[in-house]
Design an enzyme around this catalytic site. Structure first.
Site, PDB file in Angstrom:
ATOM      1  N   LYS A 414      14.992 -17.885 -28.336  1.00  0.00           N
ATOM      2  CA  LYS A 414      15.978 -17.127 -27.559  1.00  0.00           C
ATOM      3  C   LYS A 414      16.977 -16.076 -27.124  1.00  0.00           C
ATOM      4  O   LYS A 414      16.048 -15.323 -26.980  1.00  0.00           O
ATOM      5  CB  LYS A 414      16.723 -17.476 -29.532  1.00  0.00           C
ATOM      6  N   LYS A 487      25.005 -10.992 -41.277  1.00  0.00           N
ATOM      7  CA  LYS A 487      26.303 -11.099 -40.202  1.00  0.00           C
ATOM      8  C   LYS A 487      27.273 -10.996 -40.533  1.00  0.00           C
ATOM      9  O   LYS A 487      28.210  -9.901 -40.011  1.00  0.00           O
ATOM     10  CB  LYS A 487      26.287 -12.442 -38.886  1.00  0.00           C
TER      11      LYS A 487
HETATM   12  P1  NAD Z   1      15.844 -25.384 -39.041  1.00  0.00           P
HETATM   13  O1  NAD Z   1      16.958 -26.469 -38.170  1.00  0.00           O
HETATM   14  O2  NAD Z   1      14.437 -25.003 -38.947  1.00  0.00           O
HETATM   15  O3  NAD Z   1      15.208 -25.393 -40.322  1.00  0.00           O
HETATM   16  C1  NAD Z   1      16.172 -25.476 -41.362  1.00  0.00           C
HETATM   17  C2  NAD Z   1      16.164 -26.887 -42.205  1.00  0.00           C
HETATM   18  O4  NAD Z   1      17.470 -26.810 -43.306  1.00  0.00           O
HETATM   19  C3  NAD Z   1      15.353 -28.282 -41.938  1.00  0.00           C
HETATM   20  O5  NAD Z   1      14.156 -28.503 -41.878  1.00  0.00           O
HETATM   21  C4  NAD Z   1      16.338 -29.084 -42.068  1.00  0.00           C
HETATM   22  O6  NAD Z   1      15.552 -30.826 -42.770  1.00  0.00           O
HETATM   23  C5  NAD Z   1      16.883 -28.725 -43.533  1.00  0.00           C
HETATM   24  N1  NAD Z   1      17.734 -29.119 -44.350  1.00  0.00           N
HETATM   25  C6  NAD Z   1      19.441 -29.363 -43.398  1.00  0.00           C
HETATM   26  N2  NAD Z   1      20.395 -29.499 -44.816  1.00  0.00           N
HETATM   27  C7  NAD Z   1      19.645 -29.586 -45.283  1.00  0.00           C
HETATM   28  C8  NAD Z   1      20.330 -29.773 -47.267  1.00  0.00           C
HETATM   29  N3  NAD Z   1      21.143 -30.215 -47.917  1.00  0.00           N
HETATM   30  N4  NAD Z   1      19.467 -29.236 -48.489  1.00  0.00           N
HETATM   31  C9  NAD Z   1      17.361 -29.281 -47.214  1.00  0.00           C
HETATM   32  N5  NAD Z   1      17.151 -28.900 -46.392  1.00  0.00           N
HETATM   33  C10 NAD Z   1      18.528 -29.284 -45.681  1.00  0.00           C
HETATM   34  O7  NAD Z   1      17.053 -24.099 -39.003  1.00  0.00           O
HETATM   35  P2  NAD Z   1      16.305 -22.434 -38.842  1.00  0.00           P
HETATM   36  O8  NAD Z   1      16.231 -21.860 -37.438  1.00  0.00           O
HETATM   37  O9  NAD Z   1      15.009 -22.371 -40.024  1.00  0.00           O
HETATM   38  O10 NAD Z   1      17.629 -21.227 -39.550  1.00  0.00           O
HETATM   39  C11 NAD Z   1      17.844 -22.073 -40.545  1.00  0.00           C
HETATM   40  C12 NAD Z   1      19.217 -21.438 -41.142  1.00  0.00           C
HETATM   41  O11 NAD Z   1      19.250 -20.332 -41.020  1.00  0.00           O
HETATM   42  C13 NAD Z   1      20.431 -21.813 -39.682  1.00  0.00           C
HETATM   43  O12 NAD Z   1      21.732 -21.934 -40.243  1.00  0.00           O
HETATM   44  C14 NAD Z   1      21.010 -21.111 -38.977  1.00  0.00           C
HETATM   45  O13 NAD Z   1      21.670 -20.667 -38.238  1.00  0.00           O
HETATM   46  C15 NAD Z   1      20.769 -19.256 -40.150  1.00  0.00           C
HETATM   47  N6  NAD Z   1      20.168 -18.927 -39.249  1.00  0.00           N
HETATM   48  C16 NAD Z   1      18.903 -18.479 -38.681  1.00  0.00           C
HETATM   49  C17 NAD Z   1      19.067 -17.697 -37.459  1.00  0.00           C
HETATM   50  C18 NAD Z   1      17.567 -16.886 -36.721  1.00  0.00           C
HETATM   51  O14 NAD Z   1      17.402 -16.063 -36.122  1.00  0.00           O
HETATM   52  N7  NAD Z   1      16.540 -18.318 -37.224  1.00  0.00           N
HETATM   53  C19 NAD Z   1      19.241 -15.999 -37.899  1.00  0.00           C
HETATM   54  C20 NAD Z   1      20.133 -16.143 -38.352  1.00  0.00           C
HETATM   55  C21 NAD Z   1      20.909 -17.865 -39.259  1.00  0.00           C
END
Ligand code: NAD
Length: 531
Positions: A414, A487
C-alpha cells in the site's frame, strides 16, 4: 528462536507491600491520582484527587482460540501462516539470504517497557509481554469463517503476501487447517465486486438461525480444542455502515428482536458480535464499519462481555496520530491534512465501492479531533449559544481529506501520501509531505495478535475500590485499553476518545504496571536533575 518469539515465564516479580503473589493470582494495590478542575471567576481551581484500587490478575493464561471472520483473506491467511512458521521454526530463503520467523511489529512481543533502574542508575527494559502472564502467540488455536471456501494453503497463495519459499514450506501445515467454516453473506453490506468469492455461505435468510449457527460454531470449536476462551475477531471485508434506527438497533432488546425478525439493517458483523457476546467470549472488530450499534454495546454491558474496536491502525493513521500531535504540541498549527492512498489487494477492491469507502473515510477522519480540542490557543473553540448555553458546531478544525484508490498492480504493497500544511511563526507556512509504502497485511497481522492476546488478558483481570468491601469485579465491557492498535477506538459511551498514539500507549503501559503494583511512567527522572 528469534528473541520476539522467546518464552520467558515469570520474568518479573515485584517485591512490595502493594503486590502479593499466590499460585492463582497476582494482587496489587494502586493509587489512581487525578485532579478535579472547576472555573471560578475565570480562574482554574484544581484539587488533586486519589482513589485506591486493587487489581487481581489470574496467573494461569487461558487455553485460547482465535476465530477470525475473514480467515481466508490477506490478514487471516497471513496470520495463520506466520504463526505456523514461528511454531515450527520454519526458516526460508529470500533474495537477501535466510529469514527467520519472528513477531516484529507486535507491540507486546517486540517492544519493551521501562521498569526501573539498576544499581548503577542504568534503565532496565523488559518486553511488554513479560509484565503480566500473557498467551504466547504460538499457542493460539486458529480457526474461523470465510464466505470463500478456498482451503487455507490456497488462500495464502491467493493473498500474494508471503515469500514463495515460506509459502512452499508452510503449505502442508496450512492445508491441514482445511477450509474456513461457511459464513453469513448479505451482499448489500460489502461491495458487489466480492460476489465471485462467496461460494461458502450459510444457507437461508433467517438471521435468528444464522445467529444460532455461529453460536454453535463457537461452542463446537471451543469443545473440540478443549479451550477456556475464544476470541472472535472480524478481519473480513469492510461493510457499509448500518443505519441506526430507533426500535431496530438502538437498544439491546430492539437488536435481539430485529435479529428474530431478520431486519435488513442487521449486518453480518453485528450478528457475529452478538453471537460472541451471548457466548461470553470477547469480540474485536478489525474493520471500520459500525458493527457496535448502540444495541450491541448495551447487550455486551448486560452480559459483562468484552468488545473492542474499530479498525486496525497499521500505517497512515498510526503515523498521523503521532505526527499531528507532534505539530500541535510544538505549538504549530496544521491548516490542512490531505491523505491519499492506493492499494491493489482485495481490501482495496472492496473499498473501491462508495459505501464501503465511506466507512473507511469516517474511521480515518476523527484521528486529530482530540489534539485540536486540547489546544484552543491555536484553534478557536466552538461557539456557545448565549441564550441556550448550548455548544454549536465543533469549532475551528484543520481541513482533512482522505482519498483511497484501487490500483491492482501494487497488490498488498500500500502507498500512502500525506501532506501536512501548517501555519508557523508570524504568518509563515510549512509544508511537510510524507510518502510511505508498506506491505499492508504484514503491518496489520501483528496487531491482530496483540489485540487477541490483550483481550484474553483483560478477561483475567478484576478490580475493586479499596474501602468498599465488595468482591472483585470484571473490567467494563468496552476495552478502550486496546486503542493503541485501533484507528477509531470504541470507548465507554459518554467518555472522550483518545487518539494520540503516545497517550494510548501510556494508558496501556500504566495499566499493565498497575496490575503488578508499579506506579505509572515517570520521565521526571528527578535523581538526574538534582545534586
Ligand atoms: P481481504 O479482502 O484480503 O480479506 C477479507 C476476507 O473476508 C476475504 O477472504 C472475504 O472472502 C472475507 N469475507 C467477506 N465478508 C465475509 C463475511 N461476511 N464472513 C466471512 N468472511 C467474509 O482483506 P484484508 O486485507 O485481510 O483486510 C481485512 C479487513 O481488515 C478489511 O476490512 C480491512 O479494511 C481491515 N483492515 C486492514 C488493514 C491492513 O493493513 N491490512 C488495516 C486496517 C483494517
Amino acid at each position: 528462536v528469534h528473541p520476539t518469539a522467546e518464552r520467558r515465564p515469570h520474568a518479573i516479580k515485584v517485591e512490595s507491600e502493594n503486590t502479593s503473589y499466590t499460585d492463582e493470582f497476582i494482587t496489587s494495590r494502586f493509587a489512581n491520582r487525578g485532579s478535579e478542575v472547576t472555573v471560578t471567576d475565570g480562574q482554574y481551581i484544581i484539587k488533586p484527587t486519589v482513589q485506591e484500587y486493587e487489581f487481581q490478575t489470574k496467573r494461569a493464561v487461558s487455553k485460547t482460540g482465535l476465530m477470525m471472520i475473514g480467515l481466508g483473506g490477506n490478514n487471516g491467511s497471513t496470520l495463520c501462516a506466520t504463526i505456523l512458521a514461528n511454531k515450527h521454526n520454519i526458516v526460508w530463503h529470500t533474495k537477501a539470504g535466510i529469514q527467520q520467523p519472528n513477531y516484529i511489529g507486535s507491540m507486546l512481543r517486540a517492544s519493551t517497557v521501562r521498569i526501573g533502574t539498576d544499581a548503577t542508575g542504568k534503565e532496565v527494559n523488559v518486553p511488554v509481554s513479560d509484565v503480566l502472564p500473557m498467551v504466547h502467540p504460538n499457542d493460539l488455536v486458529l480457526g474461523g469463517w470465510d464466505i470463500s471456501g478456498l482451503p487455507m494453503d490456497k488462500a495464502m497463495s491467493r493473498a500474494e503476501v508471503l515469500d514463495y519459499d515460506l509459502q512452499r514450506q508452510v503449505a502442508p501445515h496450512m492445508a491441514a487447517m482445511g477450509a474456513p467454516l461457511p459464513s453469513i453473506y448479505y451482499p448489500d453490506f460489502i461491495a458487489a465486486n466480492q460476489e465471485a468469492r462467496a461460494d461458502n455461505v450459510i444457507a437461508g435468510q433467517d438471521k435468528q438461525a444464522h445467529l444460532e449457527h455461529i453460536r454453535k460454531d463457537i461452542r463446537e470449536f471451543k469443545a473440540k480444542h478443549d479451550l477456556d476462551r475464544v476470541i472472535v475477531f472480524w478481519t473480513a471485508n469492510t461493510e457499509r455502515y448500518a443505519d441506526i434506527i430507533p426500535g431496530v438497533n438502538d437498544t439491546a432488546d430492539a437488536l435481539l428482536n430485529a435479529i428474530k425478525t431478520s431486519h435488513d439493517e442487521v449486518s453480518p458483523s453485528t450478528l457475529f458480535a452478538v453471537a460472541a457476546i451471548l457466548e461470553g467470549e470477547p469480540f474485536v472488530n478489525g474493520a471500520p464499519q459500525n458493527t457496535f450499534v448502540p444495541g450491541c454495546i448495551e447487550l455486551a454491558e448486560r452480559h459483562n462481555a468484552f468488545i473492542g474496536g474499530d479498525d486496525l491502525k497499521s500505517g497512515q493513521t498510526k503515523l498521523k496520530s503521532v505526527f499531528a500531535e507532534f505539530l500541535v504540541n510544538a505549538g504549530i498549527k496544521p491548516l490542512s491534512i490531505a491523505s491519499y492512498n492506493h492499494l491493489g489487494n482485495n481490501d482495496g477492491h472492496n473499498l473501491s465501492a462508495e459505501r464501503q469507502f465511506r466507512s473507511k473515510e469516517i474511521s480515518k477522519s476523527s484521528v486529530v479531533d482530540d489534539m485540536v480540542d486540547a489546544n484552543r490557543l491555536l484553534y478557536k473553540a466552538p461557539k456557545v449559544n448565549v441564550k441556550t448555553g448550548e455548544v454549536e458546531g465543533k469549532g475551528e478544525h484543520p481541513d482533512h481529506i482522505v482519498v483511497i484508490k484501487y490500483v491492482p498492480a501494487v497488490g498488498d504493497s500500500k502507498r500512502a501520501i500525506d501532506e501536512y500544511y501548517s501555519e508557523i511563526f508570524c504568518g509563515g507556512r510549512s509544508t511537510i509531505n510524507i510518502f510511505n509504502e508498506c506491505e499492508d497485511s504484514l503491518l496489520a497481522t501483528p496487531l491482530i495478535l496483540d489485540l487477541a492476546i490483550l483481550a484474553e488478558l483483560m478477561t483475567r483481570v478484576q478490580y475493586r475500590k479499596v474501602g468498599e468491601n465488595k468482591d472483585f469485579a470484571p473490567l467494563y465491557s468496552v476495552l478502550s485499553l486496546l486503542s493503541y492498535m485501533l484507528k477509531a477506538p470504541l470507548v465507554k459511551p459518554g467518555t472522550e476518545v483518545i487518539n494520540s498514539l503516545n497517550r494510548q500507549r501510556n494508558a496501556l503501559e500504566s495499566f499493565l504496571k498497575a496490575c503488578v503494583g508499579l506506579e505509572g511512567n515517570t520521565d521526571l527522572l528527578l535523581e538526574t536533575r538534582i545534586w
